[in-house]
Design a protein around this motif. Sequence first.
Motif, short mmCIF file in Angstrom:
data_model
loop_
_atom_site.label_atom_id
_atom_site.label_comp_id
_atom_site.label_asym_id
_atom_site.label_seq_id
_atom_site.Cartn_x
_atom_site.Cartn_y
_atom_site.Cartn_z
N GLY A 1 51.59 -20.12 -27.59
CA GLY A 1 52.98 -20.53 -27.78
C GLY A 1 53.14 -22.03 -27.68
N VAL A 2 52.44 -22.65 -26.73
CA VAL A 2 52.48 -24.11 -26.58
C VAL A 2 51.95 -24.78 -27.85
N LEU B 1 57.40 -20.83 -20.16
CA LEU B 1 57.61 -19.39 -20.16
C LEU B 1 57.11 -18.83 -21.49
N GLY B 2 57.04 -17.52 -21.59
CA GLY B 2 56.65 -16.92 -22.85
C GLY B 2 57.67 -17.11 -23.95
N CYS B 3 58.88 -17.56 -23.57
CA CYS B 3 59.96 -17.74 -24.55
C CYS B 3 60.46 -19.19 -24.59
N ALA C 1 45.98 -18.39 -16.87
CA ALA C 1 45.25 -17.30 -17.50
C ALA C 1 46.05 -16.75 -18.68
N GLY C 2 45.36 -16.00 -19.54
CA GLY C 2 46.04 -15.36 -20.66
C GLY C 2 46.10 -16.25 -21.88
N TYR C 3 46.46 -15.64 -23.02
CA TYR C 3 46.48 -16.32 -24.31
C TYR C 3 47.88 -16.65 -24.80
N PHE C 4 48.86 -15.81 -24.45
CA PHE C 4 50.16 -15.94 -25.10
C PHE C 4 50.81 -17.29 -24.81
#
Length: 345
Positions: free
Chosen positions: A186-187, A160-162, A179-182
């Motif tokens: 985060g990983v 997840l993003g968190c 897809a995406g960068y966030f």
Amino acid sequence: MYELHEREVLEKLRELDAKRVLIQTPEGLKREAQFLAEFLEENGIESLISGDINYGACDPADREAKMLGCDALIHLGHSYMVLNLEVPTIFIPAFAKVDVIKALSKNMSEIRKLGKRIALVTTVQHIKDLNKAKEFLENEGFEVRIGRGDGRVSFPGQVLGCNFSAAKVEADGILFIGAGYFHPIGVALATKKPTLAINPYSGDGIWMDKEAERWIRKRWAQIAKAYDAEKFGVITSTKKGQLRLGEARRVVKLLKEHGKKAQLIVMNHINYQALEGFDFDAYVVVACPRVPIDDVENWRKPVLTPRELEILLGLREDYEFDEIIGGKRDRDEPIGISLKLPKSL
């Protein structure tokens, strides 16, 4: 483009004898929400679509559904997160209809740079294809690890993003599918390991190391901007999966112990425009870790995460991503839709 399981959803709603439902969707699935609403209306179920921004499974609109007299909430695009819900809620992960193996094949030379032992992670949209990807990579000679993760996620390998607990396994590098960068940044920050992101839609492969370094430099700039701050607004959220009141109180106490002034602020949708009337020098957001990061350009005052505040106060030296940790997960969710009932039912 996404699996909605509309017939199965209709069956569950009929089991609930639901006459009216609220459909909640993230930005990228609004057309799918519209299709689902039309399908349910054709089958005799009044369907309302929430136009509010949705931040994830941490942000269910069950209170709104109850207020609107809905018999159920349909939460589109995310898997179940352990929360106390006020109405029956159907979670539809919306699995993507995309050829993951094709994208992996295209990037095999880059994947080999990760090393022999790789950890495989993804977002919920591609969870259904994770074991297929694992088998493909093992046939290519890799040792593939899929971390179980904690109780905040629904499936092994899901990030997840968190929360990046599923990525924290013994491996030489991390392969992220999505897809995406966030999420992949985060990983990379959470594991401090080489991270390659494969976009199954475009087929592109992007290394996150330089992206993570660039990201950290921006966050250190925020910390530096807050160096002379004396008055802090400590913000937490009323969204069910983002309400970190205990952590927010800890941050307030920490600031006061270091001679700073601090006031706890509670908001639902956290945005700087709503805070402009306050007289604070800086803010600490103790809610979704993405809030002080995604929209940072629109904040006129420095905005930090709790971990960044600890750096500012001299309590830690190394940068650490702010995660929301869950407890132990007893079992995985089913691959498909998931119906969750309030405890009172």
